[in-house]
Design a protein around this motif. Sequence first.
Motif, PDB file in Angstrom:
ATOM      1  N   LYS A 137       0.741  -1.115   0.065  1.00  0.00           N
ATOM      2  CA  LYS A 137       0.068  -0.168   0.107  1.00  0.00           C
ATOM      3  C   LYS A 137       0.826   0.970  -0.075  1.00  0.00           C
ATOM      4  CE  LYS A 137      -3.773   2.291   2.250  1.00  0.00           C
ATOM      5  NZ  LYS A 137      -4.675   2.078   3.431  1.00  0.00           N
ATOM      6  N   THR A 138       0.824   1.866  -1.360  1.00  0.00           N
ATOM      7  CA  THR A 138       1.461   3.408  -1.235  1.00  0.00           C
ATOM      8  C   THR A 138       0.332   4.488  -1.493  1.00  0.00           C
ATOM      9  OG1 THR A 138       1.838   3.176  -3.554  1.00  0.00           O
ATOM     10  CG2 THR A 138       3.626   2.033  -2.181  1.00  0.00           C
ATOM     11  N   LYS A 139       1.110   5.568  -1.821  1.00  0.00           N
ATOM     12  CA  LYS A 139      -0.201   6.533  -2.191  1.00  0.00           C
ATOM     13  C   LYS A 139      -0.781   6.190  -3.408  1.00  0.00           C
ATOM     14  CE  LYS A 139       1.966  10.397   0.475  1.00  0.00           C
ATOM     15  NZ  LYS A 139       2.880  11.539   0.481  1.00  0.00           N
ATOM     16  N   THR A 140      -0.196   5.534  -4.309  1.00  0.00           N
ATOM     17  CA  THR A 140      -0.265   5.326  -5.912  1.00  0.00           C
ATOM     18  C   THR A 140      -0.678   3.857  -6.248  1.00  0.00           C
ATOM     19  OG1 THR A 140       1.809   4.987  -6.530  1.00  0.00           O
ATOM     20  CG2 THR A 140       0.961   7.475  -6.711  1.00  0.00           C
ATOM     21  N   TYR A 141      -0.478   2.858  -5.248  1.00  0.00           N
ATOM     22  CA  TYR A 141      -0.766   1.513  -5.527  1.00  0.00           C
ATOM     23  C   TYR A 141      -1.426   0.892  -4.290  1.00  0.00           C
ATOM     24  CZ  TYR A 141       0.048  -3.445  -6.717  1.00  0.00           C
ATOM     25  OH  TYR A 141      -0.362  -4.825  -7.236  1.00  0.00           O
ATOM     26  N   PHE A 142      -2.250  -0.152  -4.478  1.00  0.00           N
ATOM     27  CA  PHE A 142      -2.669  -0.989  -3.274  1.00  0.00           C
ATOM     28  C   PHE A 142      -2.978  -2.484  -4.373  1.00  0.00           C
ATOM     29  CE2 PHE A 142      -5.915  -3.472  -1.254  1.00  0.00           C
ATOM     30  CZ  PHE A 142      -5.156  -3.540  -0.044  1.00  0.00           C
ATOM     31  N   GLY A 143      -2.326  -3.427  -3.670  1.00  0.00           N
ATOM     32  CA  GLY A 143      -2.363  -4.556  -4.423  1.00  0.00           C
ATOM     33  C   GLY A 143      -1.301  -5.470  -4.087  1.00  0.00           C
ATOM     34  N   PRO A 144      -1.062  -6.702  -4.771  1.00  0.00           N
ATOM     35  CA  PRO A 144      -0.264  -7.703  -4.444  1.00  0.00           C
ATOM     36  C   PRO A 144       1.124  -7.090  -4.964  1.00  0.00           C
ATOM     37  CG  PRO A 144      -1.837  -8.665  -5.718  1.00  0.00           C
ATOM     38  CD  PRO A 144      -2.124  -7.344  -5.730  1.00  0.00           C
ATOM     39  N   ASP A 145       2.301  -7.482  -3.973  1.00  0.00           N
ATOM     40  CA  ASP A 145       3.453  -7.052  -4.230  1.00  0.00           C
ATOM     41  C   ASP A 145       3.755  -7.282  -5.738  1.00  0.00           C
ATOM     42  OD1 ASP A 145       6.056  -6.485  -4.517  1.00  0.00           O
ATOM     43  OD2 ASP A 145       6.607  -7.398  -2.596  1.00  0.00           O
ATOM     44  N   ARG A 146       4.218  -6.262  -6.666  1.00  0.00           N
ATOM     45  CA  ARG A 146       4.519  -6.707  -8.193  1.00  0.00           C
ATOM     46  C   ARG A 146       6.114  -7.116  -8.138  1.00  0.00           C
ATOM     47  NH1 ARG A 146       2.529  -0.859  -9.858  1.00  0.00           N
ATOM     48  NH2 ARG A 146       3.418  -0.395  -7.905  1.00  0.00           N
ATOM     49  N   ARG A 147       6.668  -7.248  -6.975  1.00  0.00           N
ATOM     50  CA  ARG A 147       8.068  -7.659  -7.079  1.00  0.00           C
ATOM     51  C   ARG A 147       8.237  -9.305  -6.899  1.00  0.00           C
ATOM     52  NH1 ARG A 147      10.957  -2.749  -3.989  1.00  0.00           N
ATOM     53  NH2 ARG A 147      10.631  -1.222  -5.456  1.00  0.00           N
ATOM     54  N   ARG A 148       8.161 -10.075  -7.901  1.00  0.00           N
ATOM     55  CA  ARG A 148       8.271 -11.634  -7.632  1.00  0.00           C
ATOM     56  C   ARG A 148       9.593 -11.882  -7.301  1.00  0.00           C
ATOM     57  NH1 ARG A 148       3.728 -14.520  -9.506  1.00  0.00           N
ATOM     58  NH2 ARG A 148       2.122 -12.901 -10.498  1.00  0.00           N
ATOM     59  N   ASN A 149      10.911 -11.506  -7.765  1.00  0.00           N
ATOM     60  CA  ASN A 149      12.142 -12.003  -7.657  1.00  0.00           C
ATOM     61  C   ASN A 149      12.678 -10.505  -6.962  1.00  0.00           C
ATOM     62  OD1 ASN A 149      11.905 -13.981  -9.200  1.00  0.00           O
ATOM     63  ND2 ASN A 149      11.840 -12.968 -10.852  1.00  0.00           N
ATOM     64  N   TYR A 154      20.656  -6.231  -2.989  1.00  0.00           N
ATOM     65  CA  TYR A 154      20.498  -5.096  -3.911  1.00  0.00           C
ATOM     66  C   TYR A 154      20.839  -4.064  -2.891  1.00  0.00           C
ATOM     67  CZ  TYR A 154      18.421  -1.436  -6.510  1.00  0.00           C
ATOM     68  OH  TYR A 154      18.134  -0.140  -7.306  1.00  0.00           O
ATOM     69  N   ALA A 155      21.676  -3.209  -3.355  1.00  0.00           N
ATOM     70  CA  ALA A 155      21.975  -1.873  -2.387  1.00  0.00           C
ATOM     71  C   ALA A 155      21.680  -0.450  -3.014  1.00  0.00           C
ATOM     72  CB  ALA A 155      23.377  -1.997  -2.033  1.00  0.00           C
ATOM     73  N   GLY A 156      20.819  -0.237  -4.291  1.00  0.00           N
ATOM     74  CA  GLY A 156      20.528   0.685  -4.990  1.00  0.00           C
ATOM     75  C   GLY A 156      19.721   1.471  -4.338  1.00  0.00           C
ATOM     76  N   PRO A 157      18.995   2.560  -4.999  1.00  0.00           N
ATOM     77  CA  PRO A 157      17.896   3.467  -4.285  1.00  0.00           C
ATOM     78  C   PRO A 157      16.596   2.729  -4.370  1.00  0.00           C
ATOM     79  CG  PRO A 157      18.668   4.342  -6.549  1.00  0.00           C
ATOM     80  CD  PRO A 157      19.600   2.958  -6.204  1.00  0.00           C
ATOM     81  N   GLU A 158      15.673   2.989  -3.495  1.00  0.00           N
ATOM     82  CA  GLU A 158      14.426   2.575  -3.701  1.00  0.00           C
ATOM     83  C   GLU A 158      13.738   2.859  -4.956  1.00  0.00           C
ATOM     84  OE1 GLU A 158      12.321   0.311  -1.640  1.00  0.00           O
ATOM     85  OE2 GLU A 158      11.087   0.684  -3.328  1.00  0.00           O
ATOM     86  N   ARG A 159      13.264   1.950  -5.706  1.00  0.00           N
ATOM     87  CA  ARG A 159      12.650   2.066  -6.938  1.00  0.00           C
ATOM     88  C   ARG A 159      11.096   2.208  -6.978  1.00  0.00           C
ATOM     89  NH1 ARG A 159      15.294  -2.765  -9.962  1.00  0.00           N
ATOM     90  NH2 ARG A 159      14.757  -3.725  -8.023  1.00  0.00           N
ATOM     91  N   ARG A 160      10.645   2.193  -5.907  1.00  0.00           N
ATOM     92  CA  ARG A 160       9.138   2.076  -5.529  1.00  0.00           C
ATOM     93  C   ARG A 160       8.624   3.537  -5.579  1.00  0.00           C
ATOM     94  NH1 ARG A 160       7.800  -2.007  -1.846  1.00  0.00           N
ATOM     95  NH2 ARG A 160       7.220  -3.230  -3.635  1.00  0.00           N
ATOM     96  N   THR A 161       7.751   3.886  -6.559  1.00  0.00           N
ATOM     97  CA  THR A 161       7.068   5.083  -6.470  1.00  0.00           C
ATOM     98  C   THR A 161       5.892   5.444  -5.314  1.00  0.00           C
ATOM     99  OG1 THR A 161       5.564   4.939  -8.211  1.00  0.00           O
ATOM    100  CG2 THR A 161       7.880   5.979  -8.661  1.00  0.00           C
ATOM    101  N   GLY A 162       5.425   6.468  -5.086  1.00  0.00           N
ATOM    102  CA  GLY A 162       4.249   6.533  -4.293  1.00  0.00           C
ATOM    103  C   GLY A 162       4.420   6.627  -2.881  1.00  0.00           C
ATOM    104  N   GLY A 163       5.567   7.079  -2.568  1.00  0.00           N
ATOM    105  CA  GLY A 163       6.205   7.112  -1.087  1.00  0.00           C
ATOM    106  C   GLY A 163       6.211   5.883  -0.354  1.00  0.00           C
ATOM    107  N   ARG A 164       6.273   5.843   0.990  1.00  0.00           N
ATOM    108  CA  ARG A 164       6.620   4.661   1.664  1.00  0.00           C
ATOM    109  C   ARG A 164       5.712   3.718   1.669  1.00  0.00           C
ATOM    110  NH1 ARG A 164       6.087   3.242   7.482  1.00  0.00           N
ATOM    111  NH2 ARG A 164       7.945   2.369   7.955  1.00  0.00           N
ATOM    112  N   ALA A 165       6.058   2.473   1.462  1.00  0.00           N
ATOM    113  CA  ALA A 165       5.191   1.283   1.254  1.00  0.00           C
ATOM    114  C   ALA A 165       4.918   0.734   2.640  1.00  0.00           C
ATOM    115  CB  ALA A 165       6.061   0.591   0.187  1.00  0.00           C
TER     116      ALA A 165
END
Length: 185
Positions: A137-149, A154-165
């Motif tokens: 649940k973010t500001k822009t999405y609610f549903g099953p986690d789209r990240r299957r893998n 991974y140490a890079g930046p957070e790629r999820r948009t819509g704020g804190r998940a």
Amino acid sequence: MVRIDFNRLRFLVIDDNPHMRRIIRTLLHGLGTRDVFEADDGATGLDAFTHNGPDIVLIDWAMPVFDGLELTKMIRETEGTANPYVPIIMITGHTEKDRVTAARDAGITEFLAKPISAKALYHRIANVVAHPRPFIKTKTYFGPDRRRNTNPSYAGPERRTGGRAEVIRQQSLRETTNPVAAKGH
């Protein structure tokens, strides 16, 4: 192979094609399901979803009134729907990559291309029953986690948009009892 007690699961099949609904219903009965509700358009499907409390929804993409994407978004609205966490399996002939991505982004749990087979249908159902994905649940999405893998290194930046998940864990359907079915409805 995961063993599933289909006798305890209630399905809602929403497809405007009566022949396709009959095929899916026959496959589900063959797996041992007793309760299969049907609807032939998005509006009737939303009404059937609200009144029957299915454990799993099987939905077509192209339908009258509301298409499968619109209906999925309505079901996933956290306010005013009976169960926004219900697994939704989209069964469609529209398998272009942009459509699969759009279905995923609407909140579809699994995607199954037509023509379907009993084996493919079983695997999609087994996946949502035995291995439920957490909800995001973010500001822009609610549903099953789209990240299957996920890559734990991974140490890079957070790629999820819509704020804190917010991550909402889901209990397996094998461990739950449908409260509507338990009441004898």
